[in-house]
Every structure is written in C-alpha cells, then in structure tokens.
Design a protein around this motif. Structure first.
Motif, short mmCIF file in Angstrom:
data_model
loop_
_atom_site.label_atom_id
_atom_site.label_comp_id
_atom_site.label_asym_id
_atom_site.label_seq_id
_atom_site.Cartn_x
_atom_site.Cartn_y
_atom_site.Cartn_z
N ILE A 263 -10.29 2.02 -1.86
CA ILE A 263 -11.91 2.95 -2.08
C ILE A 263 -11.42 4.08 -2.16
O ILE A 263 -12.19 5.16 -3.05
CB ILE A 263 -12.06 3.09 -0.54
CG1 ILE A 263 -11.34 3.37 0.67
CG2 ILE A 263 -12.96 1.54 -0.60
CD1 ILE A 263 -12.91 3.51 1.57
N TYR B 169 0.95 -1.52 0.03
CA TYR B 169 0.08 0.56 0.38
C TYR B 169 0.70 1.42 0.25
O TYR B 169 1.25 2.30 -1.07
CB TYR B 169 -1.07 0.19 1.29
CG TYR B 169 -1.97 -0.75 1.28
CD1 TYR B 169 -3.26 -0.61 -0.46
CD2 TYR B 169 -2.14 -1.65 2.37
CE1 TYR B 169 -3.60 -1.90 -0.60
CE2 TYR B 169 -3.74 -2.63 2.08
CZ TYR B 169 -3.43 -2.80 0.38
OH TYR B 169 -5.32 -4.22 0.16
N ASP C 38 -11.32 -2.85 4.56
CA ASP C 38 -11.88 -4.55 4.33
C ASP C 38 -10.74 -4.24 3.50
O ASP C 38 -10.87 -5.30 1.90
CB ASP C 38 -12.98 -3.93 3.73
CG ASP C 38 -13.89 -3.88 5.17
OD1 ASP C 38 -13.29 -4.17 5.94
OD2 ASP C 38 -15.32 -3.53 4.27
N ASP C 39 -9.17 -4.26 2.79
CA ASP C 39 -8.21 -4.49 2.21
C ASP C 39 -8.90 -4.29 0.66
O ASP C 39 -8.14 -4.91 -0.23
CB ASP C 39 -7.64 -6.75 1.98
CG ASP C 39 -6.43 -6.70 1.79
OD1 ASP C 39 -6.00 -5.93 1.44
OD2 ASP C 39 -6.13 -7.97 1.31
N GLN C 40 -9.25 -3.55 0.28
CA GLN C 40 -9.79 -2.67 -0.95
C GLN C 40 -9.08 -1.01 -0.87
O GLN C 40 -9.41 -0.66 -0.20
CB GLN C 40 -11.32 -3.14 -0.82
CG GLN C 40 -12.01 -2.87 -2.39
CD GLN C 40 -12.82 -2.56 -3.17
OE1 GLN C 40 -13.37 -3.45 -2.12
NE2 GLN C 40 -13.53 -2.17 -3.86
N VAL D 39 -7.93 2.56 2.86
CA VAL D 39 -7.90 1.26 2.70
C VAL D 39 -9.18 1.08 3.69
O VAL D 39 -8.83 1.38 4.91
CB VAL D 39 -6.58 0.05 2.37
CG1 VAL D 39 -7.06 -1.12 2.38
CG2 VAL D 39 -5.59 0.41 2.05
#
Length: 194
Positions: A42, A13, A38-40, A36
């Motif tokens: 955004i 990241y 939930d491991d996404q 980030v």
C-alpha cells in the motif's frame, strides 16, 4: 514431491524493499521500505531529500560525515527523510490507512563503497511514527541477509513499563566517524541490537 523453489512472502517483500532502496539518495546507507496490509503493498519509501530539494548525491557531500556526527544520532542534521517516514507520508498523500499493516525495511551501508548489509531497524523518531501510524510489525533484513521481525506491540509494552527515552533497541549503521578509525556502536554497546 519436488519443491518449487518459490520464495516466502517475507523474502518476496524484503526483496521488493531492497529494490526500493536503490532509489535512495543517501551517500552512507540506502534504505527501502514497503508497507503491506492484507497481502497488498500500500506504500513505499526510500531515504532521500524532500521532494524538489537538492539531495546528497547532487551536492556530493554528506553533512553528517563532514560534521563527524556519530551514527544513530542527530537526525535533524540530515538532508534525507527516512524510508519509513517517506512510506508513511506517501500513504497519507494517497489517503491510505496503515492500520494493522506490516512494514518491510531493507538497509545496506554504501559508505566508501562498502556495500554491506546492516540490521534494518528504525530510529527512535521512526519508531514513534510507526507506532502512531498503527503498523503492527516491522520486518527488516539483518547483516547476514536473514530477516528479523519486531512487534510494535512489544515497543509499546516496553515504553509503558519504562520511560521511552530509555529505549533498549536502537539503530546504528556503525560507520567510522572518529579520527582514530574506531567504529561507533549503539548506545547500549551492542553492535547487533534488537
């Protein structure tokens, strides 16, 4: 068992935040930010002038350097919106909640072609926005290429105990701004604040 050489999520990241920083239009320091949850990823943001306006790279001069404004002060005299602010605004434009998310911040000083890593840490204004946006942690690079994690909950606890104006953790890029060549440091006197 042989290790794969796979980088950690934190490194992954931060590396993405570094790539985002390459879009910066600041003549002093390039910052990139991703949020980030939930491991996404955004949201992303970099420091640059508001949409549709001229930036420092187009104009060719930094107003803050011209006015000899000390590092870490008087952000209202800057054409750029900070990377953290842009990431928060971009999430709002997309209708995405940041609650419980983590912010990854990368910073590099480029003033006078220095290409030097800085301690990526939000300014006081950004800290307040991060807190109100519901961000849980801020992970930034340090001047040695490592990472440092800051808990937003710790900021809240400190500000609840003391007046937030007496904040002990402040950002400064430590650029030269005095005619005698001395460097500025943050108001607490430490070059490496947390």
């Amino acid at each position: 068992m042989k290790k794969s050489g796979r980088i950690s999520k934190k490194e992954y990241y931060i590396n993405i935040a570094e790539e985002v920083s390459k879009r910066s239009t600041c003549l002093s320091t390039n910052f990139g930010c991703i949020i980030v949850r939930d491991d996404q990823i955004i949201s992303t943001g970099y420091n640059g002038a508001p949409r549709g306006t001229k930036d420092c790279t187009e104009i060719g001069v930094c107003l803050r350097r011209m006015m000899k404004v000390p590092s870490g002060t008087k952000y209202e005299l800057c054409r750029s919106v900070h990377a953290e602010q842009n990431a928060i605004v971009n999430a709002a434009r997309a209708g995405v909640s940041l609650l419980g998310g983590d912010m990854y911040l990368f910073g590099r000083k480029i003033l006078e072609k220095s290409n030097q890593l800085v301690n990526a840490y939000p300014c006081f204004i950004c800290k307040k926005m991060i807190l109100n946006a519901g961000i849980k942690n801020v992970i930034g690079n340090d001047e040695n290429g490592g990472t440092v994690c800051y808990s937003v909950g710790d900021w809240v606890a400190e500000w609840a105990k003391n007046d937030m104006i007496a904040d002990t953790q402040k950002y400064s890029a430590n650029y030269k701004n005095n005619d005698d060549g001395e460097q500025s440091s943050c108001s607490c006197g430490n070059v490496r604040c947390r």
